[in-house]
Design an enzyme around this catalytic site. Structure first.
Site, PDB file in Angstrom:
ATOM      1  N   ASN A   1     -16.210  -5.176 -19.916  1.00  0.00           N
ATOM      2  CA  ASN A   1     -15.787  -4.937 -18.524  1.00  0.00           C
ATOM      3  C   ASN A   1     -14.264  -4.856 -18.463  1.00  0.00           C
ATOM      4  OD1 ASN A   1     -18.481  -5.339 -18.041  1.00  0.00           O
ATOM      5  ND2 ASN A   1     -18.255  -7.420 -17.267  1.00  0.00           N
ATOM      6  N   ASP A   2     -13.618  -5.841 -19.077  1.00  0.00           N
ATOM      7  CA  ASP A   2     -12.155  -5.834 -19.069  1.00  0.00           C
ATOM      8  C   ASP A   2     -11.596  -4.895 -20.130  1.00  0.00           C
ATOM      9  OD1 ASP A   2     -11.286  -7.484 -16.954  1.00  0.00           O
ATOM     10  OD2 ASP A   2     -12.028  -9.237 -18.039  1.00  0.00           O
TER      11      ASP A   2
ATOM     12  N   ARG B   1     -11.253  -2.161 -12.744  1.00  0.00           N
ATOM     13  CA  ARG B   1     -12.713  -2.220 -12.700  1.00  0.00           C
ATOM     14  C   ARG B   1     -13.249  -2.360 -11.281  1.00  0.00           C
ATOM     15  NH1 ARG B   1     -13.785  -7.991 -15.840  1.00  0.00           N
ATOM     16  NH2 ARG B   1     -15.654  -8.240 -14.600  1.00  0.00           N
TER      17      ARG B   1
ATOM     18  N   ARG C   1     -17.948 -20.300 -21.468  1.00  0.00           N
ATOM     19  CA  ARG C   1     -16.585 -19.766 -21.505  1.00  0.00           C
ATOM     20  C   ARG C   1     -15.694 -20.645 -20.638  1.00  0.00           C
ATOM     21  NH1 ARG C   1     -15.604 -13.874 -19.243  1.00  0.00           N
ATOM     22  NH2 ARG C   1     -15.678 -14.946 -17.254  1.00  0.00           N
TER      23      ARG C   1
ATOM     24  N   ARG D   1     -20.218 -18.158 -17.263  1.00  0.00           N
ATOM     25  CA  ARG D   1     -18.890 -18.046 -16.627  1.00  0.00           C
ATOM     26  C   ARG D   1     -18.692 -19.318 -15.803  1.00  0.00           C
ATOM     27  NH1 ARG D   1     -20.933 -12.376 -15.874  1.00  0.00           N
ATOM     28  NH2 ARG D   1     -19.380 -10.953 -16.728  1.00  0.00           N
TER      29      ARG D   1
ATOM     30  N   HIS E   1     -30.330 -17.449   1.175  1.00  0.00           N
ATOM     31  CA  HIS E   1     -31.437 -18.187   0.557  1.00  0.00           C
ATOM     32  C   HIS E   1     -32.772 -17.486   0.750  1.00  0.00           C
ATOM     33  CE1 HIS E   1     -29.374 -21.517  -1.004  1.00  0.00           C
ATOM     34  NE2 HIS E   1     -28.908 -21.951   0.152  1.00  0.00           N
TER      35      HIS E   1
ATOM     36  N   GLU F   1     -11.325  -8.641 -25.087  1.00  0.00           N
ATOM     37  CA  GLU F   1     -11.395  -7.855 -23.847  1.00  0.00           C
ATOM     38  C   GLU F   1     -10.057  -7.204 -23.493  1.00  0.00           C
ATOM     39  OE1 GLU F   1     -12.941 -10.527 -20.850  1.00  0.00           O
ATOM     40  OE2 GLU F   1     -11.764 -12.187 -21.612  1.00  0.00           O
TER      41      GLU F   1
ATOM     42  N   CYS G   1     -20.917  -8.858 -24.325  1.00  0.00           N
ATOM     43  CA  CYS G   1     -21.454  -9.452 -23.094  1.00  0.00           C
ATOM     44  C   CYS G   1     -20.952  -8.769 -21.823  1.00  0.00           C
ATOM     45  CB  CYS G   1     -21.160 -10.947 -23.043  1.00  0.00           C
ATOM     46  SG  CYS G   1     -19.408 -11.335 -23.199  1.00  0.00           S
TER      47      CYS G   1
END
Ligand code: PEP
Ligand code: MG
Length: 605
Positions: free
Chosen positions: A488-489, A499, A359, A323, A216, A465, A536
């Site tokens: 990414n995938d 990855r 998603r 996500r 934090h 993906e 994305c």
């Protein structure tokens, strides 16, 4: 990820370079102001000579003082930028809730009844709650994000405990009142509530020997916009008040006692940084239109609702990828429809008229979840190769109750604003067909019950993906309202390079001609089917790659919020014709190195 606290090295004369964890971007130079706090004494007297009633009164008095201090702190927040308020307020809410009728309070009372002093009772109870947070669950120690969340939660209990003990023993808090203007605040550690007390207009930077990037305190310092570096081991040893420090909050470098040349360089850097900040800040309100007139939609990816203030700050035009995994990661039980609705509707409302693309759960086969175990998902490595196992839409269709609850919560949240829904890890048109049937059935059920849902129904899209999805993009596009390319995938599956693996990191490259050819094919297929397409994956936030993505035909990019201003800068200064020509030249190359060279040349021209 960098290793925390990478140590120090000698430079010219007495100048020394330290490397820590950068947590608050920015560059600063200023005199060190070393601060520490009077340690909270371990309660010396544990067994009370007072009656339990008297100890309870002392405790209630300390609770009252703590609440009024937090209320004052909240008042001070009003002076901070709105983004910082939004970041810090929820933490103060947590503290105030703990001070109300809570498990903590009940535990303290029980220990007082057992004959302890109020301070010993607070100490033992908050420590017990903190340790319970950090303890292994089902014999497994939390790791990664789970460990960071457990540490944060434990820190919250300890923070409230310390405040109560400070008030019971009347020990003073960290002395920030005498901080000279423009100083670099240096301490071993800094508590979040003390960080919240710092006036960002008076402090040049903050450097701590301890601390981590996800705590934090780090979040506060970032929210306050203070250049900050944490985990700078060994800095305090040999540091004196007033000694000059150069702090680079972007790289994590801290220079102690710089020589005249370093000081001159640092001053130039500070001036350049101030100009850049001004420029990027100005961009927030400007449109993301290219120099040649085309509008490019720049959106943000969101992993935790706590990032919402950063999104507002970034000037992103909505959320291109929310996500939802965070709802399941630490959960012992499945988040039900109502819990999910609360979260989604909060995000959707906060975005106002800007769209939010949610998603549905993309749970990877390798992850563990107590909550998901309840629907029969073991996730205990039954899949030999989890990345190729039961993940994303496959898992949801195997356990449709999960998907139904999520669709219902999203549909209800859609009544609060503009929403789109994304299906992850699609490889077959049939998966979309079944998911859509469930979606429409859930919508009909909610309507029958008279529950307000989005009208018309929010668009349903598919992530592209996997190579299968990329090669079938035209077919998939006919079954959905939009496509979102997850590079990414897509990179991982196309290049057969994990990855997350350091071993094959050099092979994992989204600029590999095969990946770029896939992206190009998906965009062409989507345009042919007249369906919107966005990207994305992480490359969406890399300004060096932006002209290429635009040249490949993309008009919508979603990225980590902090990347939006720099990408916008590139968009505004580029012409579509040039980007298109660049993309054609790139697609003709066969070697990654040549592709990088072309991007570099484009940037320099
Ligand atoms: C992707 O794969 O590019 C993507 C955006 O999804 P995630 O990173 O969540 O797998
Ligand atoms: Mg993905």
């Amino acid at each position: 990820m960098r290793e925390a606290g990478r140590g120090a090295s000698e430079r010219n004369g007495s100048e020394r370079l330290f490397e820590g964890e950068p947590v608050g971007p920015g560059f600063a130079i200023g005199p060190a102001f070393i601060t520490g706090e009077t340690p909270v004494p371990e309660p010396e007297i544990r067994q009370s000579t007072r009656t339990p009633d008297q100890e309870r009164d002392r405790f209630n008095d300390a609770v009252g003082r703590s609440i009024s201090q937090l209320t004052k702190l909240r008042g001070r927040l009003a002076l901070l930028p709105e983004e910082s308020q939004l970041e810090i307020s929820p933490l103060l809410d947590v503290y105030q809730r703990m001070l109300g009728p809570s498990r903590l309070q009940r535990g303290v009372m029980a220990r007082i009844d057992d004959g302890l002093t109020a301070e010993a009772a607070v100490h033992d109870e908050t420590e017990a709650l903190a340790l319970a947070m950090l303890a292994p669950h089902d014999g497994k120690k939390p790791v990664g994000e789970d460990a960071a969340a457990a540490e944060r939660r434990a820190g919250e209990f300890r923070e409230v405990g310390r405040r109560l003990i400070h008030n019971l023993t009347r020990t003073p808090f960290l002395a920030l009142r005498h901080l000279p203007d423009g100083a670099v605040l240096v301490a071993e550690t800094l508590r979040p509530s003390d960080a919240a007390l710092i006036d960002p207009s008076r402090v040049a930077a903050v450097v701590l020997e301890g601390g981590g990037t996800t705590g934090h305190t780090a979040i506060m310092l970032r929210a306050l916009g203070i250049p900050s570096v944490l985990a700078v081991h060994g800095l305090l040893d040999g540091l004196a008040d007033g000694m000059a420090l150069v702090v680079d909050g972007d790289t994590g470098q801290v220079i102690r006692d710089p020589d005249a040349r370093t000081v001159r360089q640092a001053r130039r850097h500070v001036a350049a940084y101030a100009r850049e900040r001004q420029e990027l800040g100005r961009l927030r309100r400007l449109s993301s239109r290219m120099a040649s007139g085309e509008k490019i939609q720049l959106q943000a990816n969101l992993e935790l609702p706590g990032e919402l203030p950063l999104i507002a700050q970034s000037g992103a035009a909505g959320i291109g990828l929310l996500r939802t995994e965070f709802l399941f990661i630490n959960a012992e039980t499945l988040p039900d429809e109502a819990t999910q609705y609360e979260v989604y509707s909060g995000v959707v409302s906060a975005m106002g008229s800007d769209p939010t693309t949610i998603r549905v759960l993309d749970w990877g086969g390798e992850k563990q979840s107590d909550a998901l175990a309840q629907v029969g998902f073991s996730g205990d490595g039954e899949d030999e190769n989890p990345a190729l196992g039961l993940r994303g839409i496959r898992l949801l269709l195997r356990h449709p109750a999960l998907l139904e609850a999520q669709f219902a919560a999203i549909l209800r949240a859609a009544a609060k604003g503009s929403v789109q829904i994304l299906l992850p890890m699609v490889t077959l048109a049939g998966e979309i067909v079944v998911a859509r049937e469930i979606y429409e059935r859930v919508a009909r059920r909610l309507k029958r019950k008279g529950i307000e849902i989005g009208d018309p129904l929010p668009p349903l899209g598919a992530m592209i993906e996997t190579p299968a999805a990329a090669l079938m993009a035209g077919t998939l596009a006919r079954h959905v309202d939009f496509l979102a390319i997850g590079t990414n995938d897509l990179t991982m599956y196309t290049l057969a390079a994990d990855r997350a693996s350091a071993e094959v990191a050099s092979l994992y490259d989204p600029l590999h001609p095969a990946v770029l050819t896939m992206i190009s094919g998906v965009v062409t297929a989507a345009l042919h089917e007249r369906k919107p397409v966005s990207l994305c994956g992480e490359i969406a936030g890399d300004p060096r790659i932006t002209p290429l993505l635009i040249g490949l035909g993309l008009r919508s990019l979603s990225m980590t919020a902090s990347a939006v201003p720099r990408v916008k800068q590139v968009v505004r200064s580029s012409r579509y014709e040039d980007c298109h020509r660049l993309a054609r030249r790139v697609l003709a190359e066969t070697e990654k190195e040549d592709i990088r060279r072309l991007l570099e040349e484009f940037r320099e021209n």
